[in-house]
Structure formats: C-alpha cells, structure tokens
Enzyme design. Structure first.
Site, PDB file in Angstrom:
ATOM      1  N   ALA A  16      36.886  82.741  20.680  1.00  0.00           N
ATOM      2  CA  ALA A  16      35.841  81.947  21.322  1.00  0.00           C
ATOM      3  C   ALA A  16      35.697  80.571  20.687  1.00  0.00           C
ATOM      4  O   ALA A  16      35.430  79.582  21.373  1.00  0.00           O
ATOM      5  CB  ALA A  16      34.508  82.695  21.254  1.00  0.00           C
ATOM      6  N   GLY A  20      39.729  71.664  17.171  1.00  0.00           N
ATOM      7  CA  GLY A  20      40.323  70.587  17.943  1.00  0.00           C
ATOM      8  C   GLY A  20      40.867  69.465  17.071  1.00  0.00           C
ATOM      9  O   GLY A  20      40.395  69.249  15.951  1.00  0.00           O
ATOM     10  N   ASP A  45      43.491  73.660  19.370  1.00  0.00           N
ATOM     11  CA  ASP A  45      43.591  72.907  20.616  1.00  0.00           C
ATOM     12  C   ASP A  45      44.161  71.522  20.343  1.00  0.00           C
ATOM     13  O   ASP A  45      43.617  70.762  19.543  1.00  0.00           O
ATOM     14  CB  ASP A  45      42.208  72.768  21.258  1.00  0.00           C
ATOM     15  CG  ASP A  45      42.234  71.830  22.453  1.00  0.00           C
ATOM     16  OD1 ASP A  45      42.638  72.276  23.544  1.00  0.00           O
ATOM     17  OD2 ASP A  45      41.861  70.645  22.295  1.00  0.00           O
ATOM     18  N   TYR A  50      47.605  63.410  22.524  1.00  0.00           N
ATOM     19  CA  TYR A  50      47.028  63.174  21.199  1.00  0.00           C
ATOM     20  C   TYR A  50      48.068  62.677  20.201  1.00  0.00           C
ATOM     21  O   TYR A  50      47.712  62.110  19.166  1.00  0.00           O
ATOM     22  CB  TYR A  50      46.398  64.453  20.632  1.00  0.00           C
ATOM     23  CG  TYR A  50      45.238  65.020  21.404  1.00  0.00           C
ATOM     24  CD1 TYR A  50      44.653  64.327  22.462  1.00  0.00           C
ATOM     25  CD2 TYR A  50      44.723  66.269  21.081  1.00  0.00           C
ATOM     26  CE1 TYR A  50      43.592  64.874  23.170  1.00  0.00           C
ATOM     27  CE2 TYR A  50      43.658  66.817  21.781  1.00  0.00           C
ATOM     28  CZ  TYR A  50      43.103  66.118  22.829  1.00  0.00           C
ATOM     29  OH  TYR A  50      42.061  66.677  23.526  1.00  0.00           O
ATOM     30  N   LYS A  75      47.926  70.419  26.265  1.00  0.00           N
ATOM     31  CA  LYS A  75      47.660  69.856  27.589  1.00  0.00           C
ATOM     32  C   LYS A  75      48.786  68.933  28.023  1.00  0.00           C
ATOM     33  O   LYS A  75      49.366  68.217  27.199  1.00  0.00           O
ATOM     34  CB  LYS A  75      46.342  69.076  27.564  1.00  0.00           C
ATOM     35  CG  LYS A  75      45.174  69.829  26.952  1.00  0.00           C
ATOM     36  CD  LYS A  75      43.951  68.935  26.852  1.00  0.00           C
ATOM     37  CE  LYS A  75      42.906  69.552  25.927  1.00  0.00           C
ATOM     38  NZ  LYS A  75      43.288  69.474  24.499  1.00  0.00           N
ATOM     39  N   HIS A 108      45.522  67.973  31.799  1.00  0.00           N
ATOM     40  CA  HIS A 108      44.534  67.237  31.016  1.00  0.00           C
ATOM     41  C   HIS A 108      43.465  66.560  31.877  1.00  0.00           C
ATOM     42  O   HIS A 108      42.330  66.369  31.433  1.00  0.00           O
ATOM     43  CB  HIS A 108      45.244  66.188  30.153  1.00  0.00           C
ATOM     44  CG  HIS A 108      44.528  65.824  28.913  1.00  0.00           C
ATOM     45  ND1 HIS A 108      45.154  65.516  27.733  1.00  0.00           N
ATOM     46  CD2 HIS A 108      43.203  65.713  28.642  1.00  0.00           C
ATOM     47  CE1 HIS A 108      44.259  65.221  26.796  1.00  0.00           C
ATOM     48  NE2 HIS A 108      43.065  65.335  27.341  1.00  0.00           N
TER      49      HIS A 108
END
Length: 294
Positions: A16, A20, A45, A50, A75, A108
């Site tokens: 959960a 990031g 993530d 990025y 993504k 994304h």
C-alpha cells in the site's frame, strides 16, 4: 516492516505504501532507494521521464533482496505513445531497471490532444500483460472523462490510476470514477509536498492547523498523519524524500489509526486547487522529449 498490502483488480498484490523518486537527481537516487529498501519499503515508483530508472535498478541489486520481494512500478512517457513505440518503451525501461518483468507499467499522462496514440499505447500495455512481461497495467493523471474514453476501447481495466491526491486536493470525482471500476487510486504528492514548493495560494499542508492538531493528538508528525489518512481510505501512497530521517519517518505509519472524526476533518480540507499541471495541458508540442535508449 508492515504487511499492509492491497489486492489489485487483477488479483496481484501490491504494498500500500511505496517510495517515489520524482525529481530525485540520478546521482542520489540509488542511495535514497537503498535506504528506503533498508527501512522496509517494498514498492518503488519511478518513470522513464524521471531519468533515474537505471539508479533504481542499481539500488535494487545492491539491496540483495530477492527480485520477487520488491514491487517495481514505472511509467511510459507521452513521447513513446503508440503501439510499437510503447512496446519498445518497455524494453528501454526494463533494460535500465535491469529486470525481465515490470510489476506495474502505467501510462504517465492521458495526452488528450492525441488520444488515439494513448489508446494505441494502452493496447501495447495489454499485449505486454498477456505476454507476461508486466504483472499489472495502469494509468496516471487520468480524469473521469479520459478514463471513460479509454474504457470504451480497452479490453483490460487499469489496475491503478496515479493522480495528485493530498488533503488540499483530494479529487473526489476522480476517486469515485476509479472506485466504480475497482481501480486503485494511488496518490502522488500524498503529503502535499507540491504545496510547499509551488505557490498554489493555499499554503502548505504541513502547516495546516487541523493537521498539526491531529498530529499532536496521536503523537505523530503531520506527514505521518497524512499518509495514515491515505492508507485508511484505501488508497496507495508514494511519498518521496532523499533524507534518511524522513524516509524512515514516512514509513512509520502502521502503528496507529486515525479516528473517523479525524479522517473527516482531513477530508474537509480540500480546496479544489491543483498543484500539478492540468492533464489537458500536457501536449507533445510542449512536453514531448526523447527518452534515451540506455
């Protein structure tokens, strides 16, 4: 370490709470992710845009953890939308991450001005899922109308919609649309970091009197209170930090619960003011960029 996890609509189980790396420079990403994994995070993530997928992979290998113990999410950027292009985007991301299979691969942005390319990109995700190259597929920054248009053409319902959600911008209509399809809402900027460095006119969530009062009541920090708010509401959250103390603090949210009245108080803080860019404003002309091969 907590065993709190969420079962996605395709049966795959995902932690959960994740870690990031948005806007984390490549030269500090590996150390930050290694620290997160050491603390206990098991969901990481990242994203092609990025520019730090390679460093995430380095940290994963340096951790010594078995591959199947860490859930990797990345993504596809809009420049790689289109069926064949998105298939190749998987190859680029998997190569940089150093993995054969990506746990969750998502689009994304919805790219409303070229939605046919978005549909083709999602069809590629469906192919990658069928071929076992990814375990789950999803989307990011999709508003209800984008989601409805996608579902008209998709054969696989997304498992996740990653969107900006924090106490000052909770997007209830997006969450409602996600829930109607059993799509997990995953929060980026979950503790409102975007309200601290971008002038939204709302002030920072960290200084909000209601949140600081709840934090004092439960003996936790405002950040911990906000993360607990997400988890108790059934959302996934992916806070980011490069500071070891904060990385550990953000993970220390499994030993307390917020009362219903406290949850409702935080729910009531929504200002309707978005901190990030409007999804409708994301175009290839403005935001397109080449994603390197390696």
């Amino acid at each position: 370490m907590s065993d709190e996890a969420i079962k996605l609509n395709n049966g795959v189980t995902m932690p959960a709470l994740g870690f990031g790396v948005f806007q984390t420079p490549p030269d500090v990403t590996a150390a930050s992710v290694e620290e997160a994994l050491r603390v206990g995070y098991r969901l990481i993530d990242t994203a092609a845009a990025y520019g730090n997928e390679r460093e995430v992979g380095q940290a994963l290998r340096a951790s010594g953890l078995p591959r199947d113990e860490v859930f990797i999410e990345t993504k596809v950027w809009i420049s790689d939308y289109g069926y064949d292009q998105t298939l190749h985007a998987f190859d680029k991301s998997a190569g940089k991450l150093g993995v054969d299979q990506i746990d969750l691969l998502i689009l994304h942005q919805p790219l409303p001005t070229a939605f046919a390319r978005t549909i083709d990109a999602y069809r590629a995700l469906e192919t990658l899922l069928a071929d076992g190259k990814v375990r789950a597929i999803g989307v990011s920054n999709f508003m209800p109308d984008h989601l409805a248009r996608l579902l008209e053409r998709a054969t696989v319902v997304p498992t996740v919609n990653q969107v900006e959600v924090h106490p000052y911008f909770s997007q209830p209509e997006v969450q409602k649309a996600d829930a109607a399809q059993s799509i997990l809402t995953q929060a980026w900027s979950p503790i409102g970091g975007i309200t601290s460095y971008r002038d939204t006119g709302t002030g920072s969530t960290f200084d909000d009197p209601a949140i600081t009062a709840i934090a004092a009541q439960v003996g936790k920090t405002p950040a911990q209170v906000m993360l607990r708010w997400h988890l108790q509401a059934g959302r996934s959250a992916i806070p980011k930090s490069v500071t070891p103390k904060r990385i550990a603090e953000n993970f220390d949210v499994f030993d307390f619960e917020l009362a219903d009245t406290q949850m409702q108080t935080i729910d009531g803080l929504d200002t309707g003011v978005r901190g990030g860019p409007e999804p409708e404003a994301i175009t290839l002309e403005t935001f397109g960029r080449d994603i390197p091969e390696a």
